[in-house]
Scaffold this motif. Structure first.
Motif, PDB file in Angstrom:
ATOM      1  N   ARG A 143       0.829  -1.201   0.000  1.00 22.49           N
ATOM      2  CA  ARG A 143       0.000   0.000   0.000  1.00 22.49           C
ATOM      3  C   ARG A 143       0.867   1.257   0.000  1.00 22.49           C
ATOM      4  NH1 ARG A 143      -3.032  -0.820   4.590  1.00 22.49           N
ATOM      5  NH2 ARG A 143      -4.233  -2.304   3.340  1.00 22.49           N
ATOM      6  N   LEU A 144       1.851   1.299   0.890  1.00 16.32           N
ATOM      7  CA  LEU A 144       2.695   2.488   0.988  1.00 16.32           C
ATOM      8  C   LEU A 144       3.629   2.628  -0.199  1.00 16.32           C
ATOM      9  CD1 LEU A 144       3.984   4.920   2.327  1.00 16.32           C
ATOM     10  CD2 LEU A 144       5.421   3.371   3.642  1.00 16.32           C
ATOM     11  N   VAL A 145       4.407   1.577  -0.492  1.00 19.16           N
ATOM     12  CA  VAL A 145       5.397   1.667  -1.565  1.00 19.16           C
ATOM     13  C   VAL A 145       4.696   1.805  -2.919  1.00 19.16           C
ATOM     14  CG1 VAL A 145       7.379   0.563  -2.667  1.00 19.16           C
ATOM     15  CG2 VAL A 145       7.039   0.341  -0.198  1.00 19.16           C
ATOM     16  N   GLY A 146       3.569   1.104  -3.084  1.00 18.14           N
ATOM     17  CA  GLY A 146       2.811   1.238  -4.330  1.00 18.14           C
ATOM     18  C   GLY A 146       2.312   2.651  -4.541  1.00 18.14           C
ATOM     19  N   ALA A 147       1.838   3.300  -3.456  1.00 18.75           N
ATOM     20  CA  ALA A 147       1.385   4.690  -3.567  1.00 18.75           C
ATOM     21  C   ALA A 147       2.543   5.611  -3.922  1.00 18.75           C
ATOM     22  CB  ALA A 147       0.732   5.131  -2.266  1.00 18.75           C
ATOM     23  N   MET A 148       3.717   5.340  -3.358  1.00 24.73           N
ATOM     24  CA  MET A 148       4.905   6.135  -3.697  1.00 24.73           C
ATOM     25  C   MET A 148       5.261   5.975  -5.168  1.00 24.73           C
ATOM     26  SD  MET A 148       7.307   5.243  -0.427  1.00 24.73           S
ATOM     27  CE  MET A 148       8.751   5.861  -1.314  1.00 24.73           C
ATOM     28  N   MET A 149       5.203   4.738  -5.666  1.00 23.53           N
ATOM     29  CA  MET A 149       5.551   4.495  -7.062  1.00 23.53           C
ATOM     30  C   MET A 149       4.533   5.140  -8.008  1.00 23.53           C
ATOM     31  SD  MET A 149       8.403   2.896  -6.816  1.00 23.53           S
ATOM     32  CE  MET A 149       8.613   3.970  -5.378  1.00 23.53           C
ATOM     33  N   LEU A 150       3.258   5.117  -7.612  1.00 19.77           N
ATOM     34  CA  LEU A 150       2.227   5.785  -8.402  1.00 19.77           C
ATOM     35  C   LEU A 150       2.504   7.276  -8.477  1.00 19.77           C
ATOM     36  CD1 LEU A 150      -0.501   5.971  -9.849  1.00 19.77           C
ATOM     37  CD2 LEU A 150      -1.616   5.898  -7.610  1.00 19.77           C
ATOM     38  N   GLU A 151       2.861   7.860  -7.347  1.00 20.99           N
ATOM     39  CA  GLU A 151       3.189   9.287  -7.303  1.00 20.99           C
ATOM     40  C   GLU A 151       4.407   9.590  -8.173  1.00 20.99           C
ATOM     41  OE1 GLU A 151       2.813  13.277  -5.525  1.00 20.99           O
ATOM     42  OE2 GLU A 151       1.480  11.555  -5.691  1.00 20.99           O
ATOM     43  N   GLN A 152       5.444   8.735  -8.060  1.00 16.98           N
ATOM     44  CA  GLN A 152       6.655   8.934  -8.852  1.00 16.98           C
ATOM     45  C   GLN A 152       6.361   8.810 -10.338  1.00 16.98           C
ATOM     46  OE1 GLN A 152      10.254   9.587  -7.836  1.00 16.98           O
ATOM     47  NE2 GLN A 152       9.682  10.279  -9.869  1.00 16.98           N
ATOM     48  N   ASN A 153       5.520   7.853 -10.705  1.00 18.42           N
ATOM     49  CA  ASN A 153       5.180   7.660 -12.114  1.00 18.42           C
ATOM     50  C   ASN A 153       4.465   8.882 -12.679  1.00 18.42           C
ATOM     51  OD1 ASN A 153       5.701   5.205 -13.740  1.00 18.42           O
ATOM     52  ND2 ASN A 153       3.585   5.514 -14.371  1.00 18.42           N
ATOM     53  N   ASP A 154       3.552   9.444 -11.887  1.00 19.38           N
ATOM     54  CA  ASP A 154       2.847  10.648 -12.330  1.00 19.38           C
ATOM     55  C   ASP A 154       3.829  11.793 -12.539  1.00 19.38           C
ATOM     56  OD1 ASP A 154       0.467   9.311 -12.225  1.00 19.38           O
ATOM     57  OD2 ASP A 154      -0.152  10.118 -10.293  1.00 19.38           O
ATOM     58  N   GLU A 155       4.795  11.907 -11.649  1.00 17.78           N
ATOM     59  CA  GLU A 155       5.789  12.979 -11.771  1.00 17.78           C
ATOM     60  C   GLU A 155       6.627  12.793 -13.031  1.00 17.78           C
ATOM     61  OE1 GLU A 155       9.759  14.439  -9.366  1.00 17.78           O
ATOM     62  OE2 GLU A 155       8.031  13.716  -8.204  1.00 17.78           O
ATOM     63  N   TRP A 156       7.055  11.554 -13.293  1.00 20.91           N
ATOM     64  CA  TRP A 156       7.841  11.293 -14.491  1.00 20.91           C
ATOM     65  C   TRP A 156       7.064  11.585 -15.764  1.00 20.91           C
ATOM     66  CZ3 TRP A 156      10.175   5.921 -12.806  1.00 20.91           C
ATOM     67  CH2 TRP A 156      11.286   6.159 -11.970  1.00 20.91           C
ATOM     68  N   SER A 157       5.755  11.325 -15.741  1.00 19.59           N
ATOM     69  CA  SER A 157       4.946  11.543 -16.946  1.00 19.59           C
ATOM     70  C   SER A 157       4.862  13.017 -17.325  1.00 19.59           C
ATOM     71  CB  SER A 157       3.535  10.971 -16.745  1.00 19.59           C
ATOM     72  OG  SER A 157       2.809  11.738 -15.794  1.00 19.59           O
ATOM     73  N   LEU A 158       5.099  13.895 -16.365  1.00 19.70           N
ATOM     74  CA  LEU A 158       5.033  15.332 -16.629  1.00 19.70           C
ATOM     75  C   LEU A 158       6.387  15.907 -17.040  1.00 19.70           C
ATOM     76  CD1 LEU A 158       2.812  16.421 -13.595  1.00 19.70           C
ATOM     77  CD2 LEU A 158       2.083  16.013 -15.953  1.00 19.70           C
ATOM     78  N   ASN A 159       7.444  15.116 -16.849  1.00 20.86           N
ATOM     79  CA  ASN A 159       8.787  15.588 -17.188  1.00 20.86           C
ATOM     80  C   ASN A 159       9.106  15.314 -18.655  1.00 20.86           C
ATOM     81  OD1 ASN A 159       9.066  16.305 -14.527  1.00 20.86           O
ATOM     82  ND2 ASN A 159      10.228  14.470 -13.962  1.00 20.86           N
ATOM     83  N   ARG A 160      10.201  15.881 -19.118  1.00 20.66           N
ATOM     84  CA  ARG A 160      10.640  15.622 -20.488  1.00 20.66           C
ATOM     85  C   ARG A 160      11.128  14.175 -20.591  1.00 20.66           C
ATOM     86  NH1 ARG A 160      16.226  15.846 -20.707  1.00 20.66           N
ATOM     87  NH2 ARG A 160      17.256  16.786 -18.904  1.00 20.66           N
ATOM     88  N   ARG A 161      11.349  13.739 -21.808  1.00 15.46           N
ATOM     89  CA  ARG A 161      11.795  12.364 -22.028  1.00 15.46           C
ATOM     90  C   ARG A 161      13.047  12.059 -21.199  1.00 15.46           C
ATOM     91  NH1 ARG A 161      10.527  13.679 -27.551  1.00 15.46           N
ATOM     92  NH2 ARG A 161       8.770  12.428 -28.321  1.00 15.46           N
ATOM     93  N   TYR A 162      13.099  10.849 -20.672  1.00 11.11           N
ATOM     94  CA  TYR A 162      14.268  10.429 -19.911  1.00 11.11           C
ATOM     95  C   TYR A 162      15.442  10.140 -20.837  1.00 11.11           C
ATOM     96  CZ  TYR A 162      17.161   7.716 -16.695  1.00 11.11           C
ATOM     97  OH  TYR A 162      18.200   7.241 -15.926  1.00 11.11           O
ATOM     98  N   MET A 163      15.134   9.653 -22.032  1.00  8.28           N
ATOM     99  CA  MET A 163      16.170   9.339 -23.016  1.00  8.28           C
ATOM    100  C   MET A 163      15.844   9.995 -24.337  1.00  8.28           C
ATOM    101  SD  MET A 163      17.224   5.327 -22.631  1.00  8.28           S
ATOM    102  CE  MET A 163      18.220   4.759 -21.263  1.00  8.28           C
ATOM    103  N   THR A 164      16.884  10.341 -25.078  1.00  9.11           N
ATOM    104  CA  THR A 164      16.676  10.874 -26.427  1.00  9.11           C
ATOM    105  C   THR A 164      16.185   9.751 -27.326  1.00  9.11           C
ATOM    106  OG1 THR A 164      18.965  10.369 -27.072  1.00  9.11           O
ATOM    107  CG2 THR A 164      18.539  12.548 -26.106  1.00  9.11           C
TER     108      THR A 164
END
Length: 399
Positions: free
Chosen positions: A358-379
């Motif tokens: 529950r806790l770690v999954g919620a953290m990963m969900l939050e992290q995934n949302d943050e990554w989706s708003l950032n620029r591409r991780y790789m060219t």
């Protein structure tokens, strides 16, 4: 009851990116507590037909709530007969601290009905039943479960996998369990958390089942798996994904330095470092063997370690050069693991595996949302060449 864990959680939220997550948690829990309270006052649930109904809802009114985690937007239910205002919003109450404790107990530490009931009473409410606490946690688990079981679309050429350990209770004992996380990059250069699993150890069967579960959800096109040198990961990746394995360069360096004494370590690190500044795989392999030969007489165990690890540590050099700095180590997962440890240290000992997910999954969900708003991780340069699915180009003008 001590309030130290509550204060620790609130302090964490004030000092970093946890603020948004805590604010969402406060909003969700406050909204659900109001819904449960109103349901009890009405004698029936929303749109439920019941002979025991004594009142009905009449929409909502908006209200902002200033908390230490920021401004929280709430929708306060209205009743057709009489008025309703949640008691925990009344002035001169230490409601926010108590509500944070509710979140900590019900959301982070798992289902603990007695503690949650006591804490809700501190809000001035009548407490909640075991079934109501279960409903709250079920809803939270559904959000995390939907994320962790979502379908994986497209090709994922690069996959990082790693584990960290947390403590939980099992049959009256305190034991350490592995929390394994997989992160991938797709052919669009986007990074995502692909999976999470809690298990007793990092044995090969555990890793094998985890990777197979990713395959069942649609994982495909993996060309390189990056991890430490755990044999269970290596064997499972070869068996399930049929992909090249990259031994984390950082982990290898730690292993190599164990064969040198304190006065030799700086020299050893510098010598091995010359391998990774080479311009081509061929030049890197030549330098690798040259460095290993330099150590062969005085540090034979180090030379043997290099002989054995050459192919695995230099595997990343057969992939596009523009990706080298991101695929030679598990650094992306190391940062996630550090965040997991920081959050789980607040809890200390988890009551069960479900509360960890529950806790770690919620953290990963939050992290995934943050990554989706950032620029591409790789060219995109080189990524399309790694895809098993050829791109189709539509003509600019239909004919």
């Amino acid at each position: 009851m001590t309030t130290t864990p509550t204060i620790a959680l609130a302090d964490l939220a004030e000092n970093g990116p946890d603020v948004d997550m805590l604010r969402q948690m406060v909003q969700f829990m406050a909204q659900r507590l109001m819904e449960i309270d109103v349901e009890g006052r009405c004698g029936a649930g929303l749109n439920e037909k019941s002979t025991e109904r004594i009142n009905s809802r009449n929409g909502y009114r908006d209200r902002t709530w200033e908390t230490r985690a920021g401004t929280v937007e709430l929708k306060i239910p209205k009743l057709r007969q009489g008025s309703y205002f949640p008691e925990f919003l009344e002035p001169r109450r230490t409601a926010e601290k108590a509500l944070t404790a509710v979140i900590q107990e019900a959301y982070i530490k798992g289902i603990s009905t007695r503690s949650v009931d006591d804490l809700v009473k501190a809000l001035g409410m009548s407490g909640v039943s075991k079934s109501q606490v279960s409903r709250l946690c079920v809803e939270l688990d559904e959000q995390v479960g939907a994320f962790l079981n979502r379908s994986l679309e497209g090709d994922w050429p690069y996959l990082w996998v790693d584990a960290t350990y947390v403590k939980t209770r099992e049959a009256g004992r305190i034991v350490s369990v592995a929390v394994i996380v997989a992160v991938g990059v797709n052919t669009e250069g986007q990074r995502e958390v692909l999976g999470l699993k809690v298990g007793a150890s990092e044995a090969e069967p555990f890793w094998t089942e985890f990777l197979r579960s990713l395959n069942r959800r649609g994982l495909r096109g993996v060309k390189l798996v990056i991890s430490d040198s755990h044999e269970g990961i290596k064997a499972a990746a070869s068996k399930v994904l049929k992909a090249t394995w990259q031994r984390c360069r950082v982990h290898f360096m730690r292993n190599a330095l164990a064969f040198a004494n304190k006065t030799q370590r700086r020299m050893v690190s510098a010598a091995i470092g010359t391998v990774f500044v080479q311009d081509s795989p061929e030049a890197a392999r030549k330098q690798w063997r040259s460095v290993a030969d330099q150590f062969r007489d005085k540090m034979p165990k180090l030379a043997a370690c290099m002989d054995e690890a050459e192919n695995d540590v230099l595997a990343f050099m057969t992939f596009p050069r523009s990706h080298w700095s991101q695929i030679y180590s598990t650094n992306p997962l190391e940062r996630l693991n550090a965040e997991i440890k920081r959050r789980t240290n607040v809890v200390g000992i988890f009551p069960n595996d479900a509360s960890i997910t529950r806790l770690v999954g919620a953290m990963m969900l939050e992290q995934n949302d943050e990554w989706s708003l950032n620029r591409r991780y790789m060219t995109l340069e080189g990524l399309q060449s790694l895809s098993d699915t050829p791109r189709t180009r539509l003509p600019a003008v239909a004919r």
